[in-house]
Design a protein around this motif. Structure first.
Motif, mmCIF file in Angstrom:
data_model
loop_
_atom_site.group_PDB
_atom_site.id
_atom_site.type_symbol
_atom_site.label_atom_id
_atom_site.label_comp_id
_atom_site.label_asym_id
_atom_site.label_seq_id
_atom_site.Cartn_x
_atom_site.Cartn_y
_atom_site.Cartn_z
ATOM 1 N N ASN A 196 0.816 -1.217 0.000
ATOM 2 C CA ASN A 196 0.000 0.000 0.000
ATOM 3 C C ASN A 196 0.849 1.266 0.000
ATOM 4 O O ASN A 196 0.481 2.274 -0.606
ATOM 5 C CB ASN A 196 -0.948 -0.001 1.201
ATOM 6 C CG ASN A 196 -2.068 -1.007 1.043
ATOM 7 O OD1 ASN A 196 -2.539 -1.259 -0.068
ATOM 8 N ND2 ASN A 196 -2.488 -1.608 2.142
ATOM 9 N N HIS A 197 1.987 1.225 0.682
ATOM 10 C CA HIS A 197 2.903 2.371 0.639
ATOM 11 C C HIS A 197 3.452 2.546 -0.777
ATOM 12 O O HIS A 197 3.557 3.664 -1.288
ATOM 13 C CB HIS A 197 4.063 2.175 1.615
ATOM 14 C CG HIS A 197 3.641 1.995 3.037
ATOM 15 N ND1 HIS A 197 3.575 0.760 3.642
ATOM 16 C CD2 HIS A 197 3.254 2.886 3.983
ATOM 17 C CE1 HIS A 197 3.192 0.907 4.892
ATOM 18 N NE2 HIS A 197 2.974 2.190 5.125
ATOM 19 N N VAL A 198 3.790 1.418 -1.392
ATOM 20 C CA VAL A 198 4.327 1.454 -2.761
ATOM 21 C C VAL A 198 3.283 1.995 -3.729
ATOM 22 O O VAL A 198 3.592 2.792 -4.628
ATOM 23 C CB VAL A 198 4.793 0.050 -3.194
ATOM 24 C CG1 VAL A 198 5.145 0.020 -4.681
ATOM 25 C CG2 VAL A 198 5.999 -0.391 -2.356
ATOM 26 N N ALA A 199 2.019 1.583 -3.546
ATOM 27 C CA ALA A 199 0.953 2.032 -4.443
ATOM 28 C C ALA A 199 0.816 3.550 -4.424
ATOM 29 O O ALA A 199 0.617 4.187 -5.457
ATOM 30 C CB ALA A 199 -0.364 1.366 -4.068
ATOM 31 N N VAL A 200 0.943 4.139 -3.234
ATOM 32 C CA VAL A 200 0.816 5.587 -3.119
ATOM 33 C C VAL A 200 2.066 6.295 -3.643
ATOM 34 O O VAL A 200 1.976 7.312 -4.341
ATOM 35 C CB VAL A 200 0.541 5.987 -1.664
ATOM 36 C CG1 VAL A 200 0.565 7.505 -1.507
ATOM 37 C CG2 VAL A 200 -0.817 5.442 -1.208
ATOM 38 N N ALA A 201 3.229 5.738 -3.320
ATOM 39 C CA ALA A 201 4.487 6.371 -3.742
ATOM 40 C C ALA A 201 4.734 6.216 -5.236
ATOM 41 O O ALA A 201 5.445 7.022 -5.834
ATOM 42 C CB ALA A 201 5.652 5.780 -2.951
ATOM 43 N N GLY A 202 4.189 5.162 -5.832
ATOM 44 C CA GLY A 202 4.345 4.951 -7.268
ATOM 45 C C GLY A 202 5.259 3.813 -7.651
ATOM 46 O O GLY A 202 5.119 3.231 -8.728
ATOM 47 N N SER A 203 6.215 3.486 -6.778
ATOM 48 C CA SER A 203 7.122 2.375 -7.055
ATOM 49 C C SER A 203 7.883 2.025 -5.788
ATOM 50 O O SER A 203 7.940 2.829 -4.833
ATOM 51 C CB SER A 203 8.131 2.746 -8.155
ATOM 52 O OG SER A 203 9.059 3.722 -7.693
ATOM 53 N N VAL A 204 8.476 0.830 -5.786
ATOM 54 C CA VAL A 204 9.310 0.421 -4.658
ATOM 55 C C VAL A 204 10.475 1.390 -4.492
ATOM 56 O O VAL A 204 10.785 1.838 -3.377
ATOM 57 C CB VAL A 204 9.821 -1.020 -4.868
ATOM 58 C CG1 VAL A 204 10.989 -1.322 -3.934
ATOM 59 C CG2 VAL A 204 8.700 -2.033 -4.640
ATOM 60 N N HIS A 205 11.113 1.732 -5.579
ATOM 61 C CA HIS A 205 12.277 2.619 -5.522
ATOM 62 C C HIS A 205 11.901 3.964 -4.895
ATOM 63 O O HIS A 205 12.611 4.476 -4.013
ATOM 64 C CB HIS A 205 12.848 2.828 -6.923
ATOM 65 C CG HIS A 205 14.116 3.634 -6.934
ATOM 66 N ND1 HIS A 205 14.128 5.018 -6.836
ATOM 67 C CD2 HIS A 205 15.412 3.253 -7.029
ATOM 68 C CE1 HIS A 205 15.363 5.458 -6.875
ATOM 69 N NE2 HIS A 205 16.183 4.399 -6.988
ATOM 70 N N GLU A 206 10.791 4.530 -5.318
ATOM 71 C CA GLU A 206 10.406 5.842 -4.816
ATOM 72 C C GLU A 206 10.013 5.773 -3.344
ATOM 73 O O GLU A 206 10.345 6.680 -2.562
ATOM 74 C CB GLU A 206 9.251 6.405 -5.644
ATOM 75 C CG GLU A 206 8.736 7.763 -5.197
ATOM 76 C CD GLU A 206 9.778 8.870 -5.254
ATOM 77 O OE1 GLU A 206 9.533 9.931 -4.638
ATOM 78 O OE2 GLU A 206 10.851 8.680 -5.889
ATOM 79 N N ALA A 207 9.324 4.719 -2.938
ATOM 80 C CA ALA A 207 8.932 4.584 -1.538
ATOM 81 C C ALA A 207 10.152 4.470 -0.638
ATOM 82 O O ALA A 207 10.246 5.133 0.406
ATOM 83 C CB ALA A 207 8.026 3.372 -1.356
ATOM 84 N N VAL A 208 11.106 3.633 -1.030
ATOM 85 C CA VAL A 208 12.325 3.478 -0.233
ATOM 86 C C VAL A 208 13.133 4.766 -0.244
ATOM 87 O O VAL A 208 13.677 5.188 0.780
ATOM 88 C CB VAL A 208 13.160 2.294 -0.744
ATOM 89 C CG1 VAL A 208 14.491 2.214 0.009
ATOM 90 C CG2 VAL A 208 12.396 0.982 -0.614
ATOM 91 N N ARG A 209 13.217 5.403 -1.397
ATOM 92 C CA ARG A 209 13.979 6.650 -1.499
ATOM 93 C C ARG A 209 13.445 7.701 -0.535
ATOM 94 O O ARG A 209 14.207 8.406 0.127
ATOM 95 C CB ARG A 209 13.929 7.174 -2.935
ATOM 96 C CG ARG A 209 14.810 8.414 -3.177
ATOM 97 C CD ARG A 209 14.420 9.148 -4.426
ATOM 98 N NE ARG A 209 13.091 9.789 -4.312
ATOM 99 C CZ ARG A 209 12.879 10.903 -3.623
ATOM 100 N NH1 ARG A 209 13.861 11.518 -2.976
ATOM 101 N NH2 ARG A 209 11.652 11.417 -3.575
ATOM 102 N N ARG A 210 12.122 7.801 -0.429
ATOM 103 C CA ARG A 210 11.520 8.797 0.459
ATOM 104 C C ARG A 210 11.855 8.502 1.918
ATOM 105 O O ARG A 210 12.150 9.419 2.701
ATOM 106 C CB ARG A 210 10.005 8.837 0.264
ATOM 107 C CG ARG A 210 9.569 9.386 -1.082
ATOM 108 C CD ARG A 210 8.040 9.414 -1.189
ATOM 109 N NE ARG A 210 7.607 9.792 -2.537
ATOM 110 C CZ ARG A 210 6.338 9.896 -2.901
ATOM 111 N NH1 ARG A 210 5.362 9.641 -2.023
ATOM 112 N NH2 ARG A 210 6.014 10.245 -4.139
#
Length: 291
Positions: free
Chosen positions: A181-195
């Motif tokens: 669900n975090h990935v869905a909002v962030a747009g991708s695994v990379h972007e979620a982890v980066r944030r």
């Protein structure tokens, strides 16, 4: 009584609030054990023995002792085994002698906590043995999860340690857990982890359900990969791709029949929610004798 201390847990408050709930403190007509006070003379004394009817891993005896002492500070208690011990069916766990009314009033609360925590510890050890036994992985570590009863997390996670597991994060505050669900909002695994990395959060645990998500997660700064609902073969492939750069954890679909194969894939950890979510209460009893 030996000191029993857990970070984030107030033993005196827990005992007080549990007994108040049972006694109906603050409710109309409440504040007393109507059965014991009407049937048992105020000066009557009991001796008692707490025992296990099944083979179990013991957990919760210091809490049981605290319940009895809260109502009878002069109670005599002999603890016969320690939390974390594995005992045979029929083993005596504790001997008590004290005021009969107080012991009867504290009995249910004391038994409830020992039964619940010992049930968790016993199931946990079953999973540890299955994970490290034939066809498993002796170096794999069992983790618990946040699937705990509200208000009992610290105690339930204590019980998993008594059974041989290691605690995963204690809550939402001590590690980032990036899930779908975090990935869905962030747009991708990379972007979620980066944030999360940009925010300075440590450690960052990232859930992975496809092999092609591994490199983006690692590149963005993940410290730990949770490999979700993967078959043993997919887990092996994931472990090969990670190649020891961060710890790997198998999660989802793990039970006593599947944990050995999951662990044998080479992951560092297996996490199991049912340790705290579904463990049956241990069969522990307490028999009193008038003195």
């Amino acid at each position: 009584m030996a000191v029993f201390s857990l970070s984030g847990f107030d033993l005196d408050r827990f005992v007080r609030e549990t007994l108040n709930e049972d006694l109906g403190v603050g409710l109309e007509g409440g504040g007393k054990d109507v059965t014991s006070t009407s049937v048992i003379p105020a000066d009557a004394r009991f001796s008692g023995v707490m025992d296990s009817r099944d083979a179990i891993v013991v957990a919760g005896l210091p809490l049981a002792e605290a319940f009895f002492r809260a109502l009878d500070p002069d109670v005599t208690i002999e603890t016969l085994v320690n939390d974390g011990d594995k005992v045979a069916a029929g083993a005596d766990l504790m001997r008590l002698e004290g005021n009969a009314r107080a012991m009867l009033t504290a009995e249910r609360s004391a038994l409830n906590i020992v039964q619940h925590l010992s049930g968790i510890a016993t199931m946990t050890q079953e999973y540890v043995l299955a994970m490290r036994g034939p066809g498993g992985n002796p170096s794999c570590t069992l983790l618990d999860t946040r699937k705990t009863l509200p208000g009992l997390r610290v105690l339930e996670k204590y019980a998993t340690r008594m059974g041989g597991a290691q605690n995963h994060r204690m809550g939402l505050w001590d590690a980032a857990m990036i899930k779908d669900n975090h990935v869905a909002v962030a747009g991708s695994v990379h972007e979620a982890v980066r944030r999360a990395a940009e925010a300075g959060v440590k450690p960052i645990i990232c859930e992975i359900d496809r092999l092609d998500q591994i490199e983006p997660a690692l590149e963005a700064g993940a410290h730990h990969l949770l490999l979700d609902n993967m078959s043993p073969e997919l887990l092996r492939q994931a472990v090969e791709i990670v190649a020891g750069r961060v710890p790997t954890e198998a999660s989802g679909g793990i039970n006593l029949d599947t944990i050995a194969a999951k662990a044998a894939s080479g992951v560092d950890y297996c996490s199991v929610g049912r340790l705290t979510q579904s463990a049956p209460a241990a069969d522990v009893g307490l028999d009193f004798t008038p003195l």
